[in-house]
Design a protein around this motif. Sequence first.
Motif, PDB file in Angstrom:
ATOM      1  N   ARG A  77      -0.690  -3.277  -2.396  1.00 27.39           N
ATOM      2  CA  ARG A  77       0.029  -2.802  -1.173  1.00 27.39           C
ATOM      3  C   ARG A  77       0.359  -3.849  -0.182  1.00 27.39           C
ATOM      4  O   ARG A  77       1.494  -3.755   0.463  1.00 27.39           O
ATOM      5  CB  ARG A  77      -1.164  -1.756  -0.194  1.00 27.39           C
ATOM      6  CG  ARG A  77      -0.247  -0.865   0.915  1.00 27.39           C
ATOM      7  CD  ARG A  77      -1.302  -0.199   1.388  1.00 27.39           C
ATOM      8  NE  ARG A  77      -2.865  -0.523   1.909  1.00 27.39           N
ATOM      9  CZ  ARG A  77      -3.689  -0.133   0.869  1.00 27.39           C
ATOM     10  NH1 ARG A  77      -3.788   0.830  -0.237  1.00 27.39           N
ATOM     11  NH2 ARG A  77      -4.976  -0.745   0.914  1.00 27.39           N
ATOM     12  N   GLU A  78      -0.589  -4.754   0.018  1.00 22.60           N
ATOM     13  CA  GLU A  78      -0.030  -6.019   0.711  1.00 22.60           C
ATOM     14  C   GLU A  78       0.964  -6.948   0.118  1.00 22.60           C
ATOM     15  O   GLU A  78       2.039  -7.308   0.909  1.00 22.60           O
ATOM     16  CB  GLU A  78      -1.362  -6.776   1.062  1.00 22.60           C
ATOM     17  CG  GLU A  78      -2.531  -6.214   2.000  1.00 22.60           C
ATOM     18  CD  GLU A  78      -3.867  -7.100   1.872  1.00 22.60           C
ATOM     19  OE1 GLU A  78      -3.872  -8.377   1.123  1.00 22.60           O
ATOM     20  OE2 GLU A  78      -4.724  -6.770   2.305  1.00 22.60           O
ATOM     21  N   LEU A  79       1.000  -6.885  -0.925  1.00 21.50           N
ATOM     22  CA  LEU A  79       2.223  -7.660  -1.664  1.00 21.50           C
ATOM     23  C   LEU A  79       3.666  -6.842  -1.267  1.00 21.50           C
ATOM     24  O   LEU A  79       4.358  -7.659  -1.241  1.00 21.50           O
ATOM     25  CB  LEU A  79       1.846  -7.894  -3.219  1.00 21.50           C
ATOM     26  CG  LEU A  79       0.854  -8.790  -3.518  1.00 21.50           C
ATOM     27  CD1 LEU A  79       0.705  -8.649  -5.173  1.00 21.50           C
ATOM     28  CD2 LEU A  79       1.399 -10.204  -3.306  1.00 21.50           C
ATOM     29  N   ARG A  80       3.630  -5.678  -1.585  1.00 21.69           N
ATOM     30  CA  ARG A  80       4.580  -4.906  -1.479  1.00 21.69           C
ATOM     31  C   ARG A  80       5.066  -4.800   0.130  1.00 21.69           C
ATOM     32  O   ARG A  80       6.367  -5.284   0.282  1.00 21.69           O
ATOM     33  CB  ARG A  80       4.468  -3.235  -1.684  1.00 21.69           C
ATOM     34  CG  ARG A  80       4.478  -3.120  -3.138  1.00 21.69           C
ATOM     35  CD  ARG A  80       4.383  -1.374  -3.382  1.00 21.69           C
ATOM     36  NE  ARG A  80       4.086  -1.598  -4.948  1.00 21.69           N
ATOM     37  CZ  ARG A  80       3.197  -1.092  -5.424  1.00 21.69           C
ATOM     38  NH1 ARG A  80       2.088  -0.546  -4.852  1.00 21.69           N
ATOM     39  NH2 ARG A  80       2.855  -0.968  -7.138  1.00 21.69           N
ATOM     40  N   GLU A  81       4.253  -4.896   1.050  1.00 17.23           N
ATOM     41  CA  GLU A  81       4.616  -5.044   2.317  1.00 17.23           C
ATOM     42  C   GLU A  81       4.978  -6.607   2.785  1.00 17.23           C
ATOM     43  O   GLU A  81       5.856  -6.492   3.671  1.00 17.23           O
ATOM     44  CB  GLU A  81       3.528  -4.796   3.398  1.00 17.23           C
ATOM     45  CG  GLU A  81       2.902  -3.228   3.115  1.00 17.23           C
ATOM     46  CD  GLU A  81       1.355  -3.201   4.007  1.00 17.23           C
ATOM     47  OE1 GLU A  81       0.997  -4.160   4.470  1.00 17.23           O
ATOM     48  OE2 GLU A  81       1.059  -2.047   3.832  1.00 17.23           O
ATOM     49  N   ALA A  82       4.714  -7.308   2.101  1.00 18.70           N
ATOM     50  CA  ALA A  82       5.111  -8.766   2.156  1.00 18.70           C
ATOM     51  C   ALA A  82       6.594  -8.910   1.450  1.00 18.70           C
ATOM     52  O   ALA A  82       7.033 -10.157   1.791  1.00 18.70           O
ATOM     53  CB  ALA A  82       4.126  -9.639   1.735  1.00 18.70           C
ATOM     54  N   GLY A  83       7.150  -8.044   0.792  1.00 20.91           N
ATOM     55  CA  GLY A  83       7.971  -8.161   0.035  1.00 20.91           C
ATOM     56  C   GLY A  83       8.012  -8.805  -1.457  1.00 20.91           C
ATOM     57  O   GLY A  83       9.087  -9.423  -1.867  1.00 20.91           O
ATOM     58  N   GLY A  84       6.813  -8.857  -1.956  1.00 19.86           N
ATOM     59  CA  GLY A  84       6.522  -9.418  -3.025  1.00 19.86           C
ATOM     60  C   GLY A  84       6.572  -8.709  -4.458  1.00 19.86           C
ATOM     61  O   GLY A  84       6.104  -9.024  -5.700  1.00 19.86           O
ATOM     62  N   ASP A  85       7.291  -7.414  -4.307  1.00 21.93           N
ATOM     63  CA  ASP A  85       7.544  -6.624  -5.480  1.00 21.93           C
ATOM     64  C   ASP A  85       8.612  -6.997  -6.304  1.00 21.93           C
ATOM     65  O   ASP A  85       9.108  -7.512  -7.144  1.00 21.93           O
ATOM     66  CB  ASP A  85       7.392  -5.025  -5.347  1.00 21.93           C
ATOM     67  CG  ASP A  85       8.325  -4.663  -4.152  1.00 21.93           C
ATOM     68  OD1 ASP A  85       8.725  -3.719  -3.675  1.00 21.93           O
ATOM     69  OD2 ASP A  85       9.252  -5.817  -3.697  1.00 21.93           O
TER      70      ASP A  85
END
Length: 85
Positions: A77-85
């Motif tokens: 979730r934190e990666l997705r929020e940071a744009g890391g997907d």
Amino acid sequence: MKHLIDSLPAKELRDHVWVSPMQCLFNSYPWFPTWKNAYRLISSPLTTWRGAYSDGDFMVHLAGLDEKKKWIAKILRELREAGGD
């Protein structure tokens, strides 16, 4: 891996093996405030700091954590929020 590295000739070891001074380069763990982590930070600050996950680390190691699925979901979730997907 340890056996392989230990059995390399000295020249090959110098030419092909590098040991990172930071554990977290390849094997980080999530750091979160608990009494156990606070004790580790106080008793061994350099080792603790070098192993804690930060953005850009290769892998997060969840050994010893309960509720691994919860931690994986949180990290993703934190990666997705940071744009890391």
